[in-house]
Design a protein around this motif. Structure first.
Motif, PDB file in Angstrom:
ATOM      1  N   TYR A 119       0.826  -1.210   0.000  1.00 28.34           N
ATOM      2  CA  TYR A 119       0.000   0.000   0.000  1.00 28.34           C
ATOM      3  C   TYR A 119       0.862   1.263   0.000  1.00 28.34           C
ATOM      4  O   TYR A 119       0.602   2.195  -0.769  1.00 28.34           O
ATOM      5  CB  TYR A 119      -0.962   0.003   1.190  1.00 28.34           C
ATOM      6  CG  TYR A 119      -1.899  -1.170   1.169  1.00 28.34           C
ATOM      7  CD1 TYR A 119      -2.900  -1.275   0.203  1.00 28.34           C
ATOM      8  CD2 TYR A 119      -1.769  -2.204   2.087  1.00 28.34           C
ATOM      9  CE1 TYR A 119      -3.754  -2.361   0.170  1.00 28.34           C
ATOM     10  CE2 TYR A 119      -2.624  -3.302   2.059  1.00 28.34           C
ATOM     11  CZ  TYR A 119      -3.610  -3.371   1.093  1.00 28.34           C
ATOM     12  OH  TYR A 119      -4.452  -4.456   1.051  1.00 28.34           O
TER      13      TYR A 119
ATOM     14  N   THR B  14      -4.094   1.415  -9.864  1.00 28.37           N
ATOM     15  CA  THR B  14      -5.044   0.519  -9.208  1.00 28.37           C
ATOM     16  C   THR B  14      -5.319  -0.691 -10.090  1.00 28.37           C
ATOM     17  O   THR B  14      -5.327  -1.830  -9.617  1.00 28.37           O
ATOM     18  CB  THR B  14      -6.360   1.262  -8.881  1.00 28.37           C
ATOM     19  OG1 THR B  14      -6.059   2.338  -7.979  1.00 28.37           O
ATOM     20  CG2 THR B  14      -7.381   0.336  -8.246  1.00 28.37           C
TER      21      THR B  14
ATOM     22  N   GLU C 244       2.627   1.554  -3.423  1.00 28.98           N
ATOM     23  CA  GLU C 244       1.703   1.987  -4.481  1.00 28.98           C
ATOM     24  C   GLU C 244       1.303   3.454  -4.331  1.00 28.98           C
ATOM     25  O   GLU C 244       1.216   4.176  -5.325  1.00 28.98           O
ATOM     26  CB  GLU C 244       0.458   1.101  -4.511  1.00 28.98           C
ATOM     27  CG  GLU C 244       0.679  -0.239  -5.177  1.00 28.98           C
ATOM     28  CD  GLU C 244       1.050  -0.146  -6.651  1.00 28.98           C
ATOM     29  OE1 GLU C 244       0.567   0.757  -7.372  1.00 28.98           O
ATOM     30  OE2 GLU C 244       1.848  -0.991  -7.092  1.00 28.98           O
TER      31      GLU C 244
END
Length: 101
Positions: free
Chosen positions: A56, A90, A59
């Motif tokens: 997370y 995404t 990204e």
């Protein structure tokens, strides 16, 4: 799956998303996708494996970096660049996740 294959898939998928959202010169957008992903994918992969094994955070960092690059390359406002980067990353992250299970 090899690194080169992952890079090619990422470039193609993110190019398609950028092209759908920007609808500009496809060859130029493909070039931008190659340049951007050639910078961010190796750094993200290295960071995830060796520095910060939190997908997370990696990204989110990639989305921010790519949105800044898109803003300058496409000469668009930051909110639109952020939306494009978030959408592209995404999708590629989700496809990467599906391919890993």
């Amino acid at each position: 799956m090899g690194y080169l294959t992952v890079w090619i898939l990422t470039v193609i998928i993110e190019f398609i998303i950028i092209w759908i959202l920007v609808k500009d010169n496809p060859w130029l957008l493909l070039l931008y996708s190659v340049i951007i992903n050639s910078l961010t994918l190796p750094i993200a992969t290295y960071s995830y494996i060796n520095l910060l094994p939190n997908i997370y955070l990696v990204e989110i960092t990639v989305i921010i970096i790519e949105s800044i690059l898109l803003m300058f390359l496409l000469k668009i406002k930051y909110p639109k660049a952020l939306m494009i980067s978030a959408a592209a990353n995404t999708v590629t992250a989700f496809i990467g996740y599906l391919m890993s299970i």
